[in-house]
Scaffold this active site. Structure first.
Site, PDB file in Angstrom:
ATOM      1  N   VAL A   1     -57.871  15.342  11.755  1.00 52.26           N
ATOM      2  CA  VAL A   1     -58.823  14.230  11.749  1.00 52.26           C
ATOM      3  C   VAL A   1     -58.331  13.116  10.831  1.00 52.26           C
ATOM      4  O   VAL A   1     -58.441  11.926  11.154  1.00 52.26           O
ATOM      5  CB  VAL A   1     -60.218  14.721  11.313  1.00 52.26           C
ATOM      6  CG1 VAL A   1     -61.144  13.544  10.994  1.00 52.26           C
ATOM      7  CG2 VAL A   1     -60.842  15.581  12.415  1.00 52.26           C
ATOM      8  N   GLU A   2     -57.773  13.496   9.681  1.00 53.89           N
ATOM      9  CA  GLU A   2     -57.375  12.488   8.699  1.00 53.89           C
ATOM     10  C   GLU A   2     -56.166  11.665   9.144  1.00 53.89           C
ATOM     11  O   GLU A   2     -56.196  10.436   9.071  1.00 53.89           O
ATOM     12  CB  GLU A   2     -57.082  13.162   7.359  1.00 53.89           C
ATOM     13  CG  GLU A   2     -58.313  13.710   6.647  1.00 53.89           C
ATOM     14  CD  GLU A   2     -59.277  12.615   6.235  1.00 53.89           C
ATOM     15  OE1 GLU A   2     -58.850  11.481   5.973  1.00 53.89           O
ATOM     16  OE2 GLU A   2     -60.493  12.912   6.178  1.00 53.89           O
ATOM     17  N   THR A   3     -55.113  12.317   9.579  1.00 59.59           N
ATOM     18  CA  THR A   3     -53.857  11.569   9.836  1.00 59.59           C
ATOM     19  C   THR A   3     -53.091  12.023  11.070  1.00 59.59           C
ATOM     20  O   THR A   3     -51.936  11.613  11.251  1.00 59.59           O
ATOM     21  CB  THR A   3     -52.908  11.684   8.627  1.00 59.59           C
ATOM     22  OG1 THR A   3     -52.551  13.070   8.432  1.00 59.59           O
ATOM     23  CG2 THR A   3     -53.534  11.136   7.359  1.00 59.59           C
TER      24      THR A   3
END
Length: 356
Positions: A139-141
């Site tokens: 989700v983050e990167t």
């Protein structure tokens, strides 16, 4: 040559020979902007530097000042930190679709299989399931594909010293994060000018803010340095350590299915604490919420979590303490559910891939 052409040529020659021509030319010449100023000549920055080195005697005042003189105001950072002029209505289904896309799911399974040994070690040490760790990084990167292109010192200096007007002032928060950036760069022997991240200063594959890096990042691969940019083991261990440090309970579910109360008064009363678990299963039942059988057996506190779906009816879940822990990464029920749904999809697809 025609009379008109002769007159034009004479006029041009006269202008070129006129003492007024240099001034006229200068007026019309395009203005080439120089580089934006650094932050070295400002009283507020000088005060920040002195306070910083007093709190961190390991830092050299001249080095900090020189680094900040290289920092540059970023107009894009100031723009991105502002809320949308016309924010769209919250829509869980749309939000979810952004993070359960084909790329994240495919690369998430690959990431899990490539790092299975490290994920297993992290789960054994901190009790955080591998699927949750993998989902957060996705989700983050997207597993390091989108870590941000702003120099952290530029982004944080912009928000620390030139926070834009028009929203609640958070410059104090970003001054603290700029301080943490210098502290972690010194501790981990990193050139602060080399660190890049998001417009808000989040760093590396897990998008830790500098203060989070300082507190929770670990050298999981044992190579003598903590690297959240390139060391996948360090990233895995640091995410697990972060969640455990915020109270992750091994073996606890993140949420349960629930039907909300039918009366507005009961529903609103249960929604007041938002995502903070505040009610026992019995208290939810007393207010008219219908929990799943598993939820009815939950021993801890629960939160009635509302996920809006635009003009359609909202969705509801009963969030546990572990749901709350995921929101410590990003204070949003939508974020937590996206992580949870992605983690479940990854686990199911990895099982299929392993059995081929």
């Amino acid at each position: 040559m025609s009379v008109l052409r002769i007159l034009r040529a004479t006029l041009c020659s006269a202008l070129l020979l006129s003492p007024l021509w240099p001034a006229m030319a200068a007026t019309r010449a395009p203005v080439v902007p120089g580089p934006p100023p650094g932050y070295e000549a400002r009283a507020d920055v000088a005060t920040f530097i002195k306070d910083l080195v007093q709190r961190h005697p390991e830092l050299d005042e001249e080095v900090v000042a020189t680094t900040l003189s290289e920092a540059r105001y970023q107009a894009q950072v100031a723009k991105f930190i502002m809320p949308a002029a016309s924010p769209a209505a919250k829509n869980w289904k749309v939000y979810r679709s952004r993070f359960l896309d084909t790329l994240r799911v495919r690369e998430g399974v690959n990431f899990w299989r490539d790092n299975e040994a490290w994920l297993r070690q992290a789960e054994e040490r901190w009790g955080v399931p591998a699927r949750v760790i993998v989902a957060i990084i996705g989700v983050e990167t997207i597993y390091g594909r989108q870590t941000g292109g702003f120099r952290a010192v530029d982004a944080l200096a912009t928000l620390a010293f030139d926070f834009p007007r028009g929203r609640s002032d958070r410059s104090g928060f970003f001054r603290d994060e700029l301080e943490a950036l210098f502290a972690l760069a010194s501790r981990d022997r990193i050139n602060p000018l080399s660190l890049k991240g998001s417009y808000a200063g989040a760093l590396g594959m897990p998008q830790f803010m500098p203060s989070t890096w300082l507190k929770f990042a670990i050298d999981f691969d044992g190579d003598g340095r903590t690297d959240l940019q390139r060391s996948t083991p360090d990233v895995i261990g640091s995410v697990a350590n972060y969640l455990a440090g915020h109270g992750w309970v091994k073996g606890m579910a993140t949420h349960y299915d629930v039907l909300p109360p039918t009366t507005d008064a009961d529903r609103e009363a249960l929604l007041v604490p938002d995502i903070l678990p505040s009610f026992t299963a019995a208290e939810l039942a007393q207010r008219g919420a219908l929990l799943s059988p598993a939820g009815q057996q939950h021993a801890g506190k629960l939160a009635l979590v509302e996920l809006r779906n635009g003009v359609e009816a909202p969705s509801f879940v009963a969030g546990t303490d572990n749901f709350w822990v995921i929101t410590r990464y990003n204070w949003s029920a939508y974020y937590a559910m996206a992580v949870i749904d992605l983690s479940e999809s990854l686990a199911a697809l990895k099982t299929v891939a392993d059995n081929r």
